[in-house]
Design an enzyme around this catalytic site. Sequence first.
Site, PDB file in Angstrom:
ATOM      1  N   ASP A   1      51.119  46.362 104.830  1.00 54.09           N
ATOM      2  CA  ASP A   1      51.352  45.469 103.684  1.00 54.09           C
ATOM      3  C   ASP A   1      52.467  46.091 102.852  1.00 54.09           C
ATOM      4  OD1 ASP A   1      49.441  43.041 102.438  1.00 54.09           O
ATOM      5  OD2 ASP A   1      50.766  43.977 100.970  1.00 54.09           O
TER       6      ASP A   1
ATOM      7  N   ARG B   1      51.597  38.015  85.275  1.00 45.49           N
ATOM      8  CA  ARG B   1      51.369  39.178  86.137  1.00 45.49           C
ATOM      9  C   ARG B   1      52.213  40.389  85.728  1.00 45.49           C
ATOM     10  NH1 ARG B   1      50.635  36.692  92.284  1.00 45.49           N
ATOM     11  NH2 ARG B   1      48.744  35.534  91.817  1.00 45.49           N
TER      12      ARG B   1
END
Length: 284
Positions: free
Chosen positions: A155, A46
């Site tokens: 978030d 990632r």
Amino acid sequence: MNSTSNHSHQREFELGDREFRFLASFLSRETGIILSDHKRQMVCGRLVKRLRALGIQDFTEYCAMLDGPKASAEIEHLVNAITTNITNFFREPHHFEHLRRQVLEPFAAASPRRRRLRIWSAGCSSGQEPYSIAMMIAETLKPADAWDALVLATDIDTNMLTRGANGVYTAEDAAQIPETYRKRFVRRIPSDPTHIQMGDELRRLIRFKRLNLHEQWPMKGPFDAIFCRNVAIYFDKPTQKKLFNRYCDMLSIGGMLYLGHAESLIGMNDRFEVSDKTVYRRIR
Ligand SMILES: C[S@@+](CC[C@H](N)C(=O)[O-])C[C@H]1O[C@@H](n2cnc3c(N)ncnc32)[C@H](O)[C@@H]1O
């Protein structure tokens, strides 16, 4: 990513023990997210794109950067790359049925003076969860504008919040929405038949904001319901316990906390009682 390119980036960028331990402790301190050893390849995969974008040669250099004055500017990119954002519309459908029966319908039937409804989607990812909640509100509270109803959608990942605020999804994503709701709330995009947009009636009900659950919260509440599903699973038990207690403080008495299918409050907090599968009611 296919396995050939996966292997080539792993050869190009090795994430050694020391660097992995540094990243894991940095993320746990900043976000509460725990990276156990088996996540090392995932973390490496990632972050490779980020290292390339920065023109950084290896993880040692990246960790040195996170240890210096550039750290605060880099955190957002690091967190956006590491978070797992899987979500969909009406995920765990029994929660939405419960919301309708136990929160929205009693609210709609209460004295007309009780008009303020607040629901928090904490860890909302790209917005499918708050839009599903908003569809239930718009369907249950009629006419919608007679109520002071809001969904706070937060978030830590700013890329996900941008997607949520845009409210544009693939037609494939939208197929998860029950047909009656799709017909009422979803708009076609004439120039792009592969995507749809959520209608204004829903968008007006939602506020997307960045919030790291691990930090101070600016809101006062109280909330009638909090959805924090498939988020606490990334935290350790002491962090979960603290978080659930903070949610309790934010809920009105009788307010509901919805957790993900692999999460539980049992044995963690005696201020809640079980209302349904992975749904808890604040009792004190
Ligand atoms: C797997 S998604 C869950 C989305 C949605 N709640 C659902 O159940 O479909 C987890 C989300 O939690 C967010 N998250 C992780 N750690 C966080 C933190 N410390 N503060 C706020 N959000 C966080 C991630 O960015 C991600 O979007």
